[in-house]
Write an enzyme that holds these catalytic residues in place. Structure first.
Site, mmCIF file in Angstrom:
data_model
loop_
_atom_site.group_PDB
_atom_site.id
_atom_site.type_symbol
_atom_site.label_atom_id
_atom_site.label_comp_id
_atom_site.label_asym_id
_atom_site.label_seq_id
_atom_site.Cartn_x
_atom_site.Cartn_y
_atom_site.Cartn_z
ATOM 1 N N ASP A 102 -19.110 79.680 35.026
ATOM 2 C CA ASP A 102 -19.921 79.922 36.217
ATOM 3 C C ASP A 102 -19.214 80.786 37.250
ATOM 4 O O ASP A 102 -19.842 81.303 38.169
ATOM 5 C CB ASP A 102 -20.292 78.584 36.880
ATOM 6 C CG ASP A 102 -21.364 77.852 36.107
ATOM 7 O OD1 ASP A 102 -22.028 78.480 35.274
ATOM 8 O OD2 ASP A 102 -21.541 76.642 36.334
ATOM 9 N N PHE A 149 -16.028 72.956 30.242
ATOM 10 C CA PHE A 149 -16.275 73.440 28.887
ATOM 11 C C PHE A 149 -15.460 74.690 28.571
ATOM 12 O O PHE A 149 -14.869 74.804 27.504
ATOM 13 C CB PHE A 149 -17.763 73.723 28.700
ATOM 14 C CG PHE A 149 -18.604 72.484 28.619
ATOM 15 C CD1 PHE A 149 -18.535 71.662 27.517
ATOM 16 C CD2 PHE A 149 -19.447 72.128 29.648
ATOM 17 C CE1 PHE A 149 -19.297 70.509 27.429
ATOM 18 C CE2 PHE A 149 -20.223 70.987 29.583
ATOM 19 C CZ PHE A 149 -20.147 70.164 28.468
ATOM 20 N N GLY A 150 -15.436 75.651 29.502
ATOM 21 C CA GLY A 150 -14.724 76.895 29.254
ATOM 22 C C GLY A 150 -13.227 76.722 29.207
ATOM 23 O O GLY A 150 -12.553 77.193 28.279
ATOM 24 N N GLU A 201 -35.030 67.401 33.926
ATOM 25 C CA GLU A 201 -34.479 66.201 33.302
ATOM 26 C C GLU A 201 -34.377 65.044 34.292
ATOM 27 O O GLU A 201 -34.664 63.892 33.950
ATOM 28 C CB GLU A 201 -33.114 66.538 32.693
ATOM 29 C CG GLU A 201 -33.229 67.436 31.467
ATOM 30 C CD GLU A 201 -31.921 68.039 30.995
ATOM 31 O OE1 GLU A 201 -31.902 68.604 29.892
ATOM 32 O OE2 GLU A 201 -30.921 67.959 31.743
ATOM 33 N N VAL A 240 -5.947 73.738 42.975
ATOM 34 C CA VAL A 240 -5.406 75.081 43.206
ATOM 35 C C VAL A 240 -5.848 75.573 44.575
ATOM 36 O O VAL A 240 -7.034 75.494 44.932
ATOM 37 C CB VAL A 240 -5.875 76.048 42.104
ATOM 38 C CG1 VAL A 240 -5.522 77.490 42.459
ATOM 39 C CG2 VAL A 240 -5.256 75.665 40.769
#
Length: 452
Positions: free
Chosen positions: A304, A17-18, A175, A82
């Site tokens: 995160d 997302f980021g 969930e 990486v």
């Protein structure tokens, strides 16, 4: 692209997302954007548990990174892992490739992986949920448990097979527990002849005194009641002490179970080691007000992987909206520097609310000024998640599947595929090695995190 080599290069590590938000926000920046990820797809993690419980297929919550950025002329996608960063030379090294990738600006958005609090050996028995491969493997474990129970003649082993333990009472654990209960109590009821899937025992274990601890107490209590109505046993204030192939011990009590799902903790990626940066106990890097690495204004850390403190001293939660806002913010900081404009103010998270679903027709939502639970919260939860899914086709398919499940109570993705090696207690002829989304990732657990 004409003149591409003369433009400043922004390297983004991680297409969660980021990272993806940063790349897309840089679409009009006078820079060349290089997005690196170990997977070729962006994963919508909030719905990953629905793949693990056979409600959705992997392709419905994942989309090719290249297809997402195909119309962004200044963006390039590299599939790779990486292995390190040289801050002095401003280069990124890729595993298996004998060359260094230079950067003018670097954005680290490498996400997190499962944390077993010093007991990494538990990972074999209690897999976590971070990647498509994780979800497919957990789905296989759950469905195989019912299949094995159908032909099991030993009552004790049958009970063990029909017992499911979820560790962790955060959104993922809640969930998962609710979805397993829905699968057993509704979708599988008519599929078996020798067992009654409704007899399955689902136990949610949480070390704190309430589930969804980040939510207000009234919503936590509502979520607990919803789970209990589904038949889930909620154990509070109990820490897992041991975990093996036939169950767990929590709070001095043993639960015999063949299927255990871990959702109790996260640890940041190895990025802090690459950067030699100051970090907290979870491995998160301490960043400045503009999310840059102290002493290196050209390096940004988000999601995160970073520990971000707001004006009140509160640490930003590790959720997708935070990562998306951080990604967009650092892209604006970089653009301002490239264009000589005034940089934006220090990062401030705009909390638009948090939601968690407990099962079909039940959820909790906290918007600060409004707290709701039940069916209305579930409708809002569904609309929000469909809206944020990438790709029109994905939205339509997920909506169709949800409506189908709502009216027929039939989960449409009950396929047993892609087991990652032998499953303890559930030996099977299913060949390991591939999943619906490609080869199984054989890297060590700690290196298989999916960026947010």
């Amino acid at each position: 692209m004409a003149g591409a080599e003369t433009r400043p290069k922004v390297v983004i590590v991680g297409a969660g997302f980021g990272g993806l938000a940063a790349a897309k926000t840089l679409a009009r920046a006078p820079a060349r954007v290089v997005l690196i990820d170990r997977a070729n797809h962006h994963l919508f993690q909030p719905l990953l548990y629905q793949v693990a419980t056979a409600e959705l297929g992997p392709s419905e919550i994942a989309m090719s990174i290249r297809s997402i950025l195909r119309d962004q002329d200044n963006a390039e996608v590299i599939l790779g892992t990486v292995g390190g960063v040289d801050l002095r030379m401003r280069t990124v090294s890729l595993e298996g490739i004998d060359r260094k990738m230079p950067y003018d600006y670097l954005v680290i958005a490498t996400g997190s992986h499962h944390s077993y609090f010093g007991h990494d050996e538990w990972a074999r028995y209690a897999p976590g949920l971070k990647t498509v491969e994780d979800a497919v493997a957990i789905r296989a474990r759950i469905l195989l448990a019912f299949e094995k129970a159908e032909i099991e003649t030993d009552p004790e082993e049958q009970r063990r097979l029909l017992t499911f333990v979820v560790v962790g009472g955060g959104p993922t654990g809640v969930e998962m527990a609710g979805a397993i209960a829905g699968l057993a109590r509704r979708s599988l009821v008519r599929d078996f002849r020798n067992i009654d899937p409704r007899s399955a025992r689902i136990v949610l274990i949480e070390g704190l005194d309430r589930i969804l601890a980040a939510y207000p107490e009234d919503l936590s209590a509502a979520a607990k009641r919803s789970l209990e109505r589904l038949g889930v046993e909620v154990w509070l204030g109990k820490m897992v002490e041991t975990c093996d192939d036939s169950g767990v011990v929590a709070g001095g009590q043993r639960i015999e179970a063949r299927t255990i799902v871990w959702g109790a903790g996260n640890a940041a990626s190895p990025a802090a080691q690459w950067l030699g940066a100051e970090r907290d106990r979870a491995g998160r890097i301490k960043v400045g007000p503009d999310l840059s690495l102290p002493g290196h204004p050209e390096v940004f850390v988000i999601g995160d992987t970073a520990i971000v403190v707001d004006a009140t001293g509160e640490v930003m939660p590790g959720i997708a909206p935070v990562a998306k806002q951080e990604g967009g913010y650092v892209a604006k900081v970089i653009t301002a520097r490239l264009t000589g404009r005034k940089p934006p103010r220090p990062f401030r998270y705009r909390n638009l609310g948090t939601m968690a679903t407990i099962g079909r027709g039940a959820a909790v939502a906290d918007f600060g000024w409004l707290r709701i639970s039940g069916f209305v919260a579930w409708l809002l939860w569904g609309l929000v998640h469909i809206y944020f899914l990438i790709g029109f086709r994905n939205r339509v398919r997920v909506l169709f599947n949800w409506m189908w499940t709502l009216f027929t109570r039939d989960h449409g993705a009950r396929l047993i595929t892609g087991l990652q090696g032998p499953t303890p207690g559930l030996e099977t002829a299913v060949r390991p090695g591939r999943t619906e989304s490609g080869p199984v990732d054989a890297r060590p657990q700690g290196m298989r995190s999916q960026p947010r």
